[in-house]
Design an enzyme around this catalytic site. Sequence first.
Site, PDB file in Angstrom:
ATOM      1  N   GLU A   1       0.831  -1.219   0.000  1.00 47.36           N
ATOM      2  CA  GLU A   1       0.000   0.000   0.000  1.00 47.36           C
ATOM      3  C   GLU A   1       0.859   1.261   0.000  1.00 47.36           C
ATOM      4  O   GLU A   1       0.349   2.370   0.009  1.00 47.36           O
ATOM      5  CB  GLU A   1      -0.937  -0.017   1.215  1.00 47.36           C
ATOM      6  CG  GLU A   1      -2.277  -0.665   0.940  1.00 47.36           C
ATOM      7  CD  GLU A   1      -2.194  -2.119   0.515  1.00 47.36           C
ATOM      8  OE1 GLU A   1      -2.362  -2.373  -0.696  1.00 47.36           O
ATOM      9  OE2 GLU A   1      -1.959  -3.005   1.359  1.00 47.36           O
TER      10      GLU A   1
ATOM     11  N   ASN B   1      -0.848  -6.959  -4.817  1.00 51.27           N
ATOM     12  CA  ASN B   1      -1.406  -5.977  -5.745  1.00 51.27           C
ATOM     13  C   ASN B   1      -0.325  -5.062  -6.322  1.00 51.27           C
ATOM     14  O   ASN B   1       0.626  -4.709  -5.650  1.00 51.27           O
ATOM     15  CB  ASN B   1      -2.464  -5.129  -5.035  1.00 51.27           C
ATOM     16  CG  ASN B   1      -1.899  -4.400  -3.830  1.00 51.27           C
ATOM     17  OD1 ASN B   1      -1.655  -5.024  -2.808  1.00 51.27           O
ATOM     18  ND2 ASN B   1      -1.657  -3.104  -3.944  1.00 51.27           N
TER      19      ASN B   1
ATOM     20  N   ASP C   1      -7.423  -4.188  -5.956  1.00 52.61           N
ATOM     21  CA  ASP C   1      -6.612  -4.714  -4.854  1.00 52.61           C
ATOM     22  C   ASP C   1      -6.979  -6.169  -4.577  1.00 52.61           C
ATOM     23  O   ASP C   1      -7.118  -6.582  -3.434  1.00 52.61           O
ATOM     24  CB  ASP C   1      -6.775  -3.878  -3.567  1.00 52.61           C
ATOM     25  CG  ASP C   1      -5.849  -4.358  -2.458  1.00 52.61           C
ATOM     26  OD1 ASP C   1      -4.728  -4.808  -2.760  1.00 52.61           O
ATOM     27  OD2 ASP C   1      -6.257  -4.308  -1.278  1.00 52.61           O
TER      28      ASP C   1
HETATM   29  O1  PQQ Z   1       0.313  -5.208   0.382  1.00 51.72           O
HETATM   30  C1  PQQ Z   1       0.815  -5.507   1.469  1.00 51.72           C
HETATM   31  O2  PQQ Z   1       2.013  -5.406   1.717  1.00 51.72           O
HETATM   32  C2  PQQ Z   1      -0.097  -6.063   2.506  1.00 51.72           C
HETATM   33  C3  PQQ Z   1       0.384  -6.514   3.733  1.00 51.72           C
HETATM   34  C4  PQQ Z   1      -0.503  -7.066   4.685  1.00 51.72           C
HETATM   35  C5  PQQ Z   1       0.145  -7.549   5.947  1.00 51.72           C
HETATM   36  O3  PQQ Z   1       1.406  -7.565   5.985  1.00 51.72           O
HETATM   37  O4  PQQ Z   1      -0.490  -7.917   6.933  1.00 51.72           O
HETATM   38  C6  PQQ Z   1      -1.892  -7.141   4.351  1.00 51.72           C
HETATM   39  C7  PQQ Z   1      -2.280  -6.656   3.063  1.00 51.72           C
HETATM   40  N1  PQQ Z   1      -1.402  -6.134   2.185  1.00 51.72           N
HETATM   41  C8  PQQ Z   1      -3.654  -6.700   2.618  1.00 51.72           C
HETATM   42  O5  PQQ Z   1      -3.947  -6.278   1.484  1.00 51.72           O
HETATM   43  C9  PQQ Z   1      -4.658  -7.231   3.467  1.00 51.72           C
HETATM   44  O6  PQQ Z   1      -5.842  -7.296   3.096  1.00 51.72           O
HETATM   45  C10 PQQ Z   1      -4.265  -7.719   4.747  1.00 51.72           C
HETATM   46  C11 PQQ Z   1      -5.040  -8.270   5.771  1.00 51.72           C
HETATM   47  C12 PQQ Z   1      -4.158  -8.524   6.782  1.00 51.72           C
HETATM   48  C13 PQQ Z   1      -4.462  -9.087   8.124  1.00 51.72           C
HETATM   49  O7  PQQ Z   1      -3.492  -9.484   8.799  1.00 51.72           O
HETATM   50  O8  PQQ Z   1      -5.640  -9.150   8.516  1.00 51.72           O
HETATM   51  N2  PQQ Z   1      -2.903  -8.149   6.424  1.00 51.72           N
HETATM   52  C14 PQQ Z   1      -2.939  -7.656   5.168  1.00 51.72           C
END
Ligand code: PQQ
Length: 561
Positions: free
Chosen positions: A173, A254, A296
């Site tokens: 992100e 993404n 995404d």
């Molecule tokens: O793009 C990223 O680097 C990244 C990292 C993480 C993360 O490290 O927990 C999540 C997401 N994206 C993501 O899109 C997402 O929906 C998500 C849910 C969670 C969670 O632990 O509930 N982490 C992440």
Amino acid sequence: AGVSWDDINNDQQSTDNVLHNGMGTKTQRYSPLTDLNTENVKHLYPAWSFSFGGEKQRGQESQPLIYDGKMFVTGSYSRAWAIDVKTGEELWQYEQRLPEGIMPCCDVVNRGGALYDNLFIFGTLDAKLVALDQESGDVVWSEKIGDYKEGYSYTAAPLIVNNMVVTGVSGGEFGVLGRVEARDAKTGEMIWSRPTVEGNMGHIWKDGKKSENGISGTRNATWPGDMYKQGGAATWLGGTYDPDTNLIYFGAGNPAPWNAHTRPGDNLFSSSIIAIKPETGKISWHYQKTPHDAWDYDGVNMCVPFDAEGGKYCASADRNGFFYVLDRTNGKLKQAKPFVSKVNWAEKIDMKTGKPVETGKRPGDPSETDGKKGDSVFVTPSFLGAKNWMPMSYNPNTGLFYVPSNEWGMDIWNEPITYKAGAAYLGAGFNIQPLYEDYIGAVRAVDPMTGEIKWEAKNNAPLWSGTMTTAGNLVFYGTPEGFLKAVDARTGEELWKFQTGSGVVGQPITWKQDGSQYVAVTSGWGGAVPLWGGEVAKRVKFLNQGGSVWVFKIPDALANM
Ligand SMILES: O=C(O)c1cc(C(=O)O)c2c(n1)C(=O)C(=O)c1cc(C(=O)O)[nH]c1-2
């Protein structure tokens, strides 16, 4: 002494410990144990519970590891513990000193560590890898994965392959550069680094020196201009390793930014599964699930190796709503069917091209309206996905995958965006909404070869825990409402449940010790849903936080019946 690669490679067969994430590098989360089964699971009772303490609760997504009478478990805010498995007593506690400016996108979670030799290795929210001595909890080595000030962090459990610890990065992100990296597990020294955004060169280290290690084929054909430098494709969920093919499988997330109008092209290798050679870090094959991702849909969902009908496959239940089966020797698509009731962004996956047949539900270009906000569209699934990070399990006896899935949609629109280091890089707004009154979550038993759903167990709140399955015909999973549940792997019938006091978004494990089978899971509601869930977050805002690990067993008298 210590945990060897042979031990880890044998993790799924050896039942007296749990040495690796996924209960084996293939991450099938399957145990051959039958002591605990559909007949006696109703007698499962808590042996002990351990509090993570402090005010630092939030989501507890960790999978505990079991070795030599000790449990190694991580918690929110980059904490780790070793606990005596017999008594539940703490042996040591480690807490990473986190700087003010960390930028995890989706809660301060950690999904567990890795054991190698005398080390327990885990990743932190300030984007470091920390290797602790299993006995003392002292730091043996620590290495930087990325610059937290640019948005890098780490939340996944490391993967062990031979003598290497293999990790990815979080930060999709923030426009980080996604990559998979292998280090010497004993020392932390870099062996190779493989970016997951086409156009960026990989590197291999020899005698401590970095050298060029380009990939063959086109260079940056799928990104405009310099955008590949901040292309995301974060490898934030870690990977799997299959000794049969000698390949490492990673999902790449993404493309950045979310606003796809800024980056015409397929944007390889975002929202893809990538197979990597462990010796060189070279990409052997790749398969893109969502080309030119505008929603995404990410793509980090693991490709879990399994064998069926004489073939070597891997399966990935994607955020985009399709359950993919690939030939894991070459990445060729074998099957792709929806595993949730409403997928409206694509009609189907074309089996000839391997690409989705889209329905025209891309958010509008802001330059075609007032320049500030493009046309909004309602899309299913939502970006939190038909399945997010929470792992599915595979039972070779039933031939079924047990998938924690969610039913929701989103309004999504695009806004202009430019890259700035350390700032959110989205160019999109959104609002997630439930689709049904009575449920959002559903554990679904999916036949990978037909895509058929054999049974489902619905849940009111979105499911955010992993599943685990056993030869005793059981499937375990947790609910945000606080229950750890056991259901019949053949029918989905609920056989047992226990209220842990906070939402279960962890990953259950099982092992055998002193003649009886144990089950453990962490408890503590959190993760992305309360932060990003829009209307869904409102619906579940009554859920309470927590932070503990629970251990269950069956009474000794019943253990061998
Ligand atoms: O793009 C990223 O680097 C990244 C990292 C993480 C993360 O490290 O927990 C999540 C997401 N994206 C993501 O899109 C997402 O929906 C998500 C849910 C969670 C969670 O632990 O509930 N982490 C992440």
